[in-house]
Design an enzyme around this catalytic site. Structure first.
Site, short mmCIF file in Angstrom:
data_model
loop_
_atom_site.label_atom_id
_atom_site.label_comp_id
_atom_site.label_asym_id
_atom_site.label_seq_id
_atom_site.Cartn_x
_atom_site.Cartn_y
_atom_site.Cartn_z
N GLY A 40 0.87 -1.20 -0.01
CA GLY A 40 -0.02 0.03 -0.17
C GLY A 40 0.87 1.16 0.09
O GLY A 40 1.85 1.41 0.76
N GLY A 42 -0.42 4.56 0.22
CA GLY A 42 -1.25 5.83 0.52
C GLY A 42 -0.49 6.63 1.72
O GLY A 42 0.75 6.51 1.70
N ALA A 44 -0.07 6.48 4.71
CA ALA A 44 0.66 5.44 5.72
C ALA A 44 1.82 4.78 4.89
O ALA A 44 2.97 5.01 5.29
CB ALA A 44 -0.23 4.54 6.42
N GLY A 45 1.53 4.01 3.95
CA GLY A 45 2.44 3.07 3.19
C GLY A 45 3.58 3.92 2.55
O GLY A 45 4.57 3.82 2.37
N ARG A 337 -18.97 13.17 13.67
CA ARG A 337 -19.81 12.51 12.37
C ARG A 337 -20.78 11.49 12.80
O ARG A 337 -21.89 11.38 12.16
CB ARG A 337 -18.57 11.94 11.47
CG ARG A 337 -17.76 12.81 10.87
CD ARG A 337 -16.51 12.21 10.16
NE ARG A 337 -15.80 13.36 9.57
CZ ARG A 337 -14.56 13.05 8.82
NH1 ARG A 337 -14.22 11.80 8.71
NH2 ARG A 337 -14.10 14.05 8.27
#
Lengths: 665, 246
Positions: A40, A42, A44-45, A337
């Site tokens: 991944g 994104g 984080a990755g 939310r």
């Protein structure tokens, strides 16, 4: 196995510093002999890959997209929180910690959240140094906005494209390391299993999505940064390809899966328009800084609006019910939310929904346009400005703040939100649950880590807005690079991990068998038809509100659907080619298992907390009712069928924050 | 509405492709273009045929993955959007729609409508970054004020999604809008100054190496860019390149 969170001893504010002072380090020369796989790319990755490579490790990064820049972090809109206190409004590390724990309904681990708040300010410094163009004021300093569930302005932003800019920042840091050869990038590759050797994660089996080739990759540690599992609902704001496969495969090899029932249903998304719908689009929470949410007070008006005989702008202020401002005067439209979503559902269930499906409420900018316009008229020294002039000036400000979101809305709905209120409805957006990790972000498989949305750690039962970007980058830039070093210090003499071992043989064999099954099954029903059915069960019975009866039905129905899938699924094409249906079949197979565990987790958690709302457990006013006996993390151990999963509990203790009723009134 | 689709089908990079006709019926005007493609693919799967491969992911116009050339225009007939944001209300009953991949020598076809845009990544590897390590002790984010106008203009350039519509649109298959946007973002910010000369030279060299054409100022790229990236960025890149070479 007993769960050990490995939280360091000592006072909360010193834990991380003391920890860093005491861990084992790997010297630069030895880092060159250590390989790390990151799945991944994104926030984080991507940030983890770049930082680990900068430190000198050899990184192999994997993305199912054609470039790391396309990971779904790119779609995050509103902003990123950081306790900088640039506005001088009383923000601090403790306050960000406090807001996050309270926002998560007291279901997250104190030490992890405090560390997150502590490193938040570094993230902003790092990103600015990388050239991320955050919004600035006229003095050239960074601007902030407010997000839900907090009383300070600590959200940094880049128009409505903050996720994009932060991801491109991480991508640029990756590019520098790819150019140096320290990151080997595998685009259009999907991880299909983890390889465990002598109890440690030592590699993965991946499929090249272009050629269909099954590949073996070894490393000294494996990092899962593959995001959340919101697509178990079929319809969500996630990208079409977002999936749980990497997280689920490690779960099947020994990683516990925590709190799967904690899902965030985001209050402001564009309502669905028909059965053909393939995904839902978010309208950033930042819009609630200026938009007011309402439905008509009278059901007669609702009827006329649905029939097209009245327009929302025809209703006077007295005829409108600004239900969030009415119910929650202290936080108003900026409640968290979960609270905003349930309030919208409550009004729509009562028959006040304003579109044909009855599932929509208004988000209105008229008041903000007039407010900004009046201010601008003063700034520009325009005396006796006409209403039209004020609106014109106000619209320009709203456009500068949210222009791209308004354009996105107009293109999808074909209505101009500057003139008529937006219609919005809650949709699945983020999953707080995920792979269980300890303080080191390590899963229950030694050497296998989970970071970002893929883990469960920081948001408890509900995530506050603008905190996902913060957590992804905190994990990748500032936490994992330390904690993984402590583990890898034992591996400096291990040498390259061979891939011609029985463990790799076995993992590859099972992956290939699975693929061959799909290709040769020649069933009658498409992969998507199963995904849609699963999504409907999840939304109806494990959605914004849940009850025991519905959850028991969901468990039965998903189990039946899964059996049918393995009998009748139809996957066209070949194994050794670009075959999106085949890739999707594997992802849906995993969702069909996760979905059942999700329902089981929701059934066991007989309380309401954050995004998990059990109808049996609510206050007389309809608010979530938390129970002290459920103050624990549910970590599930895989034992074959989801119904056989074994529950392990990690007790949550709050020493630095008083557990109170969560009120936003 | 009922539509005829003429779609480029190509088994893989080494096979020869061709246009194939398909019919779809009862398409709602509220569908997105890719949802219409989903309907077609579901139809193909159910009749035992192979679905049309196309790139897509976020379906909200930001990931840059979708890449269709529709009726002779990158991302189709609407403006300021990607293919996934195109809606069927732009078409009418009985229309014939031609759907091709983004075409350029530097973007070889992978399958059907999927192309390989890794050349864009390689240009970024050549210099699309500021050399700063992650340390946790870089200077405070507010220590260098940046004029709002410069920050905003940098942001406008930085909104490029790397979809490649500029290349597909340009008669020369030039990537100068894409490269110009990245060079501009950093050239406008103080943090980008230190490496500015090397960056523009390396990125342009890689762009040429990948086989993208030159710019002849037709401005078509700016018109078709889903994010409205301005031609000013190409001018700024040329200025930066000139500055770097003297």
């Amino acid at each position: 196995m007993a769960l050990d969170s490995k939280v360091p001893q000592g006072p909360l504010k010193d834990k991380w510093t003391d920890y860093k002072n005491k861990i084992n380090l790997v010297n630069p020369a030895n880092k060159r002999h250590i390989d790390i796989i990151v799945v991944g790319t994104g926030l984080a990755g991507g940030s983890a890959s770049a930082t680990l490579a900068e430190l000198g490790y050899n990184v192999k990064a994997f993305a199912y997209q054609d470039s790391p820049r396309r990971a779904h972090s790119i779609a995050a809109q509103g902003g990123i929180n950081a306790a900088k206190n640039y506005q001088g409004d009383g923000d601090s590390t403790y306050r960000l910690f406090y807001d996050t724990v309270k926002g998560g309904d007291y279901r997250s681990r104190e030490a992890n959240v405090y560390r997150l708040a502590e490193v938040s300010a570094n993230i902003i410094d790092q990103c600015v140094a990388q050239g991320v163009p955050f919004a600035r004021d006229y003095g050239g300093l960074l601007d902030n906005r407010s997000f839900g569930g907090v009383l300070v302005s600590r959200t940094f932003y880049a128009k409505g494209q903050t996720g994009q800019q932060l991801l491109l920042g991480a991508y640029s840091a990756m590019n520098r390391q790819i150019a140096r050869g320290k990151i080997e990038m595998f685009n259009r590759h999907e991880m299909l299993d983890v390889v465990v050797v002598d109890g440690k994660a030592r590699g993965i089996i991946a499929r090249n999505l272009v050629t269909g080739e099954i590949e073996r990759h070894s490393a000294h540690a494996v990092v899962i940064a593959s995001g959340g599992y919101g697509n178990v609902y079929f319809l969500s704001t996630n990208a079409m390809g977002s999936n749980v496969t990497a997280g689920w495969k490690i779960h099947k090899k020994g990683a516990y899966f925590a709190n799967p029932c904690y899902t965030q249903i985001h209050p402001t998304c564009i309502p669905r328009s028909g059965d053909y719908q393939s995904k839902l689009t978010l309208m950033s929470e930042s819009l609630r800084n200026d938009g007011r949410i309402w439905v008509p007070k009278n059901l007669d008006d609702v009827k006329l609006i649905r029939e097209g005989k009245k327009r929302p702008t025809d209703l006077s202020e007295d005829e409108r019910d600004y239900y969030l401002e009415r119910r929650y005067p202290a936080f108003g439209n900026l409640v968290p939310r979960d609270v905003a979503s349930r309030a919208a559902k409550e009004r729509c269930d009562a028959g006040y929904g304003v579109n044909a499906t009855g599932e929509a409420v208004y988000l209105d900018f008229a008041a903000a346009i007039v407010r900004y316009g009046t201010e601008q008229a003063k700034v520009k020294n325009i005396k006796n400005a006409s209403d039209a002039k004020i609106k014109e000036l106000g619209k320009a400000i709203v456009k500068a703040k949210y222009g791209n979101l308004f354009q996105m809305y107009e293109k999808i709905v074909d209505e101009n939100p500057y003139e008529t209120p937006m219609m919005i409805y809650p949709a699945v957006h983020y999953t707080m649950g995920g792979v269980w990790v300890d303080y080191n972000l390590m899963t229950t498989i030694p050497g296998c880590y989970a970071i970002g949305e893929a883990n469960f750690s920081d948001h408890g039962a509900n995530r506050l807005g603008a905190s996902a970007l913060m957590q992804g980058l905190a994990d990748g830039y500032f936490v994992l690079p330390y904690t993984i070093g402590d583990y890898l210090a034992d591996d400096i003499r291990t040498g390259k991990i061979p891939t011609d071992t029985p463990e790799f043989d076995e993992a590859e064999k099972s992956v290939k068998e699975n693929i061959n099954f799909f290709i040769n099954n020649k069933g009658t029903k498409s992969v998507d038809s199963y995904h849609k059915k699963l999504g409907k069960i999840m939304w109806d019975k494990c959605g914004m509100s849940r009850n025991a009866e519905g959850l028991k039905e969901a468990i039965e129905e998903i189990s039946e659907l899964r059996k049918d899938f393995w009998k009748n699924v139809n996957v066209p094409g070949e194994a050794n080619e670009f075959n999106e249906q085949l890739a999707k079949a594997g992802r849906v197979a995993d969702f069909l298992e996760l979905g059942e565990l999700f329902a089981k987790d929701a059934l066991v958690r007989e309380e309401s907390a954050g995004g998990h709302f059990r109808e049996e457990h609510q206050t007389p006013e309809g608010e979530a009712k938390r129970l002290k006996e459920f103050q624990f993390v549910s970590a599930w151990e895989y034992k074959g069928e989801p119904k056989d999963a074994v529950l392990h509990k990690e007790a949550l203790e709050y020493e630095n924050i008083e557990v109170k009723e969560r009120s936003y009134k | 509405m009922n539509l005829t689709l003429k779609i480029w089908r190509q088994k893989d990079a080494s096979s020869k492709g061709q246009m194939v006709d398909y019919k779809v019926t009862e398409i709602s005007e509220h569908m997105s273009f890719l949802e219409m493609m989903d309907v077609l693919n579901e139809q193909l799967v159910n009749s035992g045929e192979e679905p049309v491969a196309f790139d897509h992911d976020c379906r909200e116009g930001i990931c840059g993955m979708c890449s269709m050339y529709i009726n002779g225009e990158a991302h189709g007939p609407d403006r300021g959007i990607t293919t996934c944001q195109l809606h069927m209300r732009m078409f009418k009953d009985g229309d014939t729609i031609t759907i091709e991949p983004f075409r350029a020598a530097a973007f070889p076809v992978v399958k059907d409508l999927v192309v390989d845009r890794s050349a864009f990544d390689r240009i970024q590897h050549a210099g699309g970054y500021i050399s700063v390590n992650t340390s946790g002790n870089t200077q405070d984010a507010n220590s260098i004020p940046i004029a709002k106008e410069a920050a905003d203009t940098a942001m406008d350039a930085a909104t490029c999604i790397g979809c490649g519509a500029c290349v597909a649109t340009c008669k020369n298959s030039s990537a100068m809008l894409f490269v110009g946007a990245k060079v501009s973002q950093y050239a406008l910010l103080p943090q980008g100054q230190v490496e500015a000369a090397d960056r523009v030279q390396n990125m342009v060299a890689q762009m040429d190496l990948e086989g993208f054409g030159n710019c002849t100022n037709t401005g078509a790229c700016e018109v078709e860019c889903p994010k409205g990236i301005s031609l000013d960025n190409i001018a700024r890149m040329n200025r930066e390149l000139m500055k770097a070479s003297i």
